[in-house]
Design a protein around this motif. Sequence first.
Motif, mmCIF file in Angstrom:
data_model
loop_
_atom_site.group_PDB
_atom_site.id
_atom_site.type_symbol
_atom_site.label_atom_id
_atom_site.label_comp_id
_atom_site.label_asym_id
_atom_site.label_seq_id
_atom_site.Cartn_x
_atom_site.Cartn_y
_atom_site.Cartn_z
ATOM 1 N N SER A 241 4.210 3.769 -10.318
ATOM 2 C CA SER A 241 3.351 2.788 -9.647
ATOM 3 C C SER A 241 1.976 3.354 -9.261
ATOM 4 O O SER A 241 1.127 2.623 -8.761
ATOM 5 C CB SER A 241 4.043 2.265 -8.388
ATOM 6 N N LEU A 242 1.750 4.640 -9.510
ATOM 7 C CA LEU A 242 0.465 5.244 -9.165
ATOM 8 C C LEU A 242 -0.651 4.747 -10.085
ATOM 9 O O LEU A 242 -0.413 4.411 -11.241
ATOM 10 C CB LEU A 242 0.554 6.774 -9.263
ATOM 11 N N SER A 243 -1.877 4.741 -9.571
ATOM 12 C CA SER A 243 -3.039 4.385 -10.384
ATOM 13 C C SER A 243 -3.394 5.549 -11.300
ATOM 14 O O SER A 243 -2.904 6.682 -11.108
ATOM 15 C CB SER A 243 -4.226 4.042 -9.493
ATOM 16 N N ILE A 244 -4.270 5.296 -12.276
ATOM 17 C CA ILE A 244 -4.660 6.364 -13.201
ATOM 18 C C ILE A 244 -5.329 7.532 -12.466
ATOM 19 O O ILE A 244 -4.980 8.700 -12.716
ATOM 20 C CB ILE A 244 -5.574 5.802 -14.309
ATOM 21 N N PRO A 245 -6.277 7.286 -11.539
ATOM 22 C CA PRO A 245 -6.863 8.433 -10.805
ATOM 23 C C PRO A 245 -5.808 9.226 -10.037
ATOM 24 O O PRO A 245 -5.878 10.460 -9.963
ATOM 25 C CB PRO A 245 -7.862 7.762 -9.859
ATOM 26 N N GLN A 246 -4.827 8.538 -9.436
ATOM 27 C CA GLN A 246 -3.777 9.233 -8.699
ATOM 28 C C GLN A 246 -2.901 10.064 -9.638
ATOM 29 O O GLN A 246 -2.501 11.186 -9.318
ATOM 30 C CB GLN A 246 -2.912 8.232 -7.936
ATOM 31 N N LEU A 247 -2.610 9.507 -10.821
ATOM 32 C CA LEU A 247 -1.795 10.237 -11.799
ATOM 33 C C LEU A 247 -2.525 11.499 -12.251
ATOM 34 O O LEU A 247 -1.918 12.564 -12.386
ATOM 35 C CB LEU A 247 -1.493 9.340 -13.004
ATOM 36 N N GLU A 248 -3.835 11.366 -12.497
ATOM 37 C CA GLU A 248 -4.616 12.526 -12.922
ATOM 38 C C GLU A 248 -4.649 13.589 -11.821
ATOM 39 O O GLU A 248 -4.574 14.807 -12.092
ATOM 40 C CB GLU A 248 -6.025 12.087 -13.291
#
Length: 294
Positions: free
Chosen positions: A264-271
Amino acid sequence: MTRQPHDQFAKEYLEELLTSLGKVETSKDVKSEVREIDVWFVPNTSPSNTSELGLLAKMAATSCLFEPFRNAPSEVEIRSCLLKLYTVHGDLLRQAKREKRSLSEGELPCLWILTPSCSPRMLNGFGGKIQESENWVEGVYFLPELLKGAIVAINQLPVIEDTLWLRVLGKGRTQKQAVEELVQLSEESSKWDQLLEILASWRKNIEVKDNVSDEDRELIMNLSPAYLKQREEWRQEGEVTLLLRLLRRRFGEIAPDLEQRITSLSIPQLEALVDAQLDFSNLDDLVTWLSAQS
C-alpha cells in the motif's frame, strides 16, 4: 484471427465489461466460409446490476453480436456483419430443429455495429432510424425491424455517464474525453483498473509497430491519460516485487499483514524503503519504519 491492435483491444475491453452480465465469447467462428464474430454475448438467466454499464448494458439485455470498427465501415463491411448474424440464426434454428424444440423470433440474437461515425448516406441506405419510443439515445440507429440489427454512431452519442463505455471505442476528441473520464472513474473505484490496463496495453502495442501512422499518433495521444496512470501502477508493482525479494533474502518469509502494508506504500515511500532496509537488523526495524510512515 485478430490482425489489428484495435480489434484485439475492443474484444478484451467488451469482454471485461460484459462478463458480469453473461457469457462472452470472442473470435467465435461461424460456419460457411470460416467467418469470425468479434464478440458473441449471451446474458445471464438471473438479473444482475446493470446500472453502471448504462447504454452498453441496455444493448446486452438479449443475446447479441458486437462488431466494433476502428474506422467507419463500408457498405460491404456492414453487409458482411449482417451475413454473420444470419449465419448464426441459421445455425441456431437448425440446432433447435434437431432438438425438436421451437425458437421464437425474440430468441434470435441481434447485431450491434459499433462505428466511430456514420454518414447520413450510409444510414439512409441501410434504413437506420432512431427509436425514440423506447428511450434510445441519439446515435443509435436501428435497421428495419426484421433485419435485427443496429448501427451505433459513437461520435453522435450524448456525452453522459450512460454512454461512457461506448465512447471509449470512438475516435478523436470523442475517445480522448471518454478515456479521461475513465481515468477519473478509476481513481474513485479500483474496480475499473483492469480496463485501464487494457487501454494502456493497447497503446504499448501501437508504439512498437514498425510504421506508426498519423492516425496511430492521434490514438497514442488519446490513450495517454490511461497509459500514464497505468504506468505508475506497473512501476509500483515492480518496486514492491523488488523490495519483497530483498527483504525475503535478508529476513526470510514476510508476514501477510506486513506484505500488505508494503504493497500500500506510494512509489516515493517504496524507493525510500529500498534504501532504509539496508540498515535494518531484523523485521522489527521494518515494523518500526512502516509505523513511522502512517
